[in-house]
Write a protein that holds these residues in place. Structure first.
Motif, PDB file in Angstrom:
ATOM      1  N   MET A 101      27.516  15.698 -21.660  1.00 48.41           N
ATOM      2  CA  MET A 101      28.931  16.111 -21.708  1.00 48.41           C
ATOM      3  C   MET A 101      29.684  15.589 -20.494  1.00 48.41           C
ATOM      4  O   MET A 101      30.828  15.139 -20.608  1.00 48.41           O
ATOM      5  N   LEU A 102      29.070  15.666 -19.331  1.00 46.91           N
ATOM      6  CA  LEU A 102      29.732  15.203 -18.111  1.00 46.91           C
ATOM      7  C   LEU A 102      29.877  13.684 -18.099  1.00 46.91           C
ATOM      8  O   LEU A 102      30.928  13.157 -17.707  1.00 46.91           O
ATOM      9  N   LEU A 103      28.837  12.973 -18.535  1.00 51.79           N
ATOM     10  CA  LEU A 103      28.857  11.514 -18.489  1.00 51.79           C
ATOM     11  C   LEU A 103      29.808  10.900 -19.511  1.00 51.79           C
ATOM     12  O   LEU A 103      30.442   9.881 -19.235  1.00 51.79           O
ATOM     13  N   THR A 104      29.925  11.484 -20.680  1.00 51.78           N
ATOM     14  CA  THR A 104      30.753  10.899 -21.734  1.00 51.78           C
ATOM     15  C   THR A 104      32.180  11.426 -21.750  1.00 51.78           C
ATOM     16  O   THR A 104      33.002  10.930 -22.514  1.00 51.78           O
ATOM     17  N   GLY A 105      32.500  12.420 -20.952  1.00 57.86           N
ATOM     18  CA  GLY A 105      33.852  12.961 -20.925  1.00 57.86           C
ATOM     19  C   GLY A 105      34.118  14.005 -21.987  1.00 57.86           C
ATOM     20  O   GLY A 105      35.274  14.367 -22.230  1.00 57.86           O
ATOM     21  N   GLU A 106      33.069  14.484 -22.647  1.00 50.47           N
ATOM     22  CA  GLU A 106      33.230  15.505 -23.682  1.00 50.47           C
ATOM     23  C   GLU A 106      33.776  16.810 -23.114  1.00 50.47           C
ATOM     24  O   GLU A 106      34.496  17.527 -23.790  1.00 50.47           O
ATOM     25  N   LEU A 107      33.435  17.114 -21.882  1.00 50.96           N
ATOM     26  CA  LEU A 107      33.878  18.371 -21.283  1.00 50.96           C
ATOM     27  C   LEU A 107      35.391  18.434 -21.213  1.00 50.96           C
ATOM     28  O   LEU A 107      36.002  19.450 -21.577  1.00 50.96           O
ATOM     29  N   ASN A 108      36.024  17.348 -20.782  1.00 50.98           N
ATOM     30  CA  ASN A 108      37.491  17.324 -20.721  1.00 50.98           C
ATOM     31  C   ASN A 108      38.101  17.420 -22.111  1.00 50.98           C
ATOM     32  O   ASN A 108      39.123  18.078 -22.307  1.00 50.98           O
TER      33      ASN A 108
END
Length: 145
Positions: free
Chosen positions: A7-14
């Protein structure tokens, strides 16, 4: 375990934070009903799978899974326009046909190991002699006392 890192690496969190701002009511029936049905269907499929594994052979269970996949592909072709290409669908059908035609190899049953009967008889005979010797010595002791 790798999901939070992904999630952090792919930008899913944002993206999830942005989607949360758009949805105002997570407790509406538009959200709860599909999630509850999905959970119910997933649980039912798991229980059916375990029951089916106990009831049929491994090969039968594999064929049942292949038929399930085939029906899924057919329904996908009939309902939606975004699906695999014609060549991909033919390749999938060839793979499924091969797995259905697969037959479990038969193995010769192993012959039980035959114990040498003579040695076994000799051991039994020695045990009987020892028991008889023990009984006779105990009766001699009783008579002498």
């Amino acid at each position: 375990m790798l999901f939070p890192l992904e999630m952090l690496l792919t930008g899913e969190l944002n993206q999830m934070k942005g989607d949360n701002a758009k949805v105002t009511n997570w407790l509406s029936s538009d959200v709860i009903l599909p999630v509850a049905l999905s959970c119910l269907f997933g649980l039912s499929i798991s229980f059916f799978g375990f029951s089916c594994r106990r009831a049929i052979s491994a090969t039968g269970f594999t064929v049942l899974g292949i038929v399930n996949k085939l029906l899924t592909v057919v329904i996908n072709l009939l309902i939606w326009d975004k699906h695999a290409s014609f060549v991909g669908t033919i390749g999938l059908l060839i793979c499924m046909s091969g797995s259905v035609l697969y037959q479990q190899s038969t193995t010769k049953p192993k012959a039980p190991k035959a114990e040498p009967k003579e040695e076994n008889d000799e051991e039994q005979q020695k045990l009987l002699e020892m028991q008889q010797g023990h009984e006779s010595s105990s009766t001699q002791k009783q008579t002498s006392s």
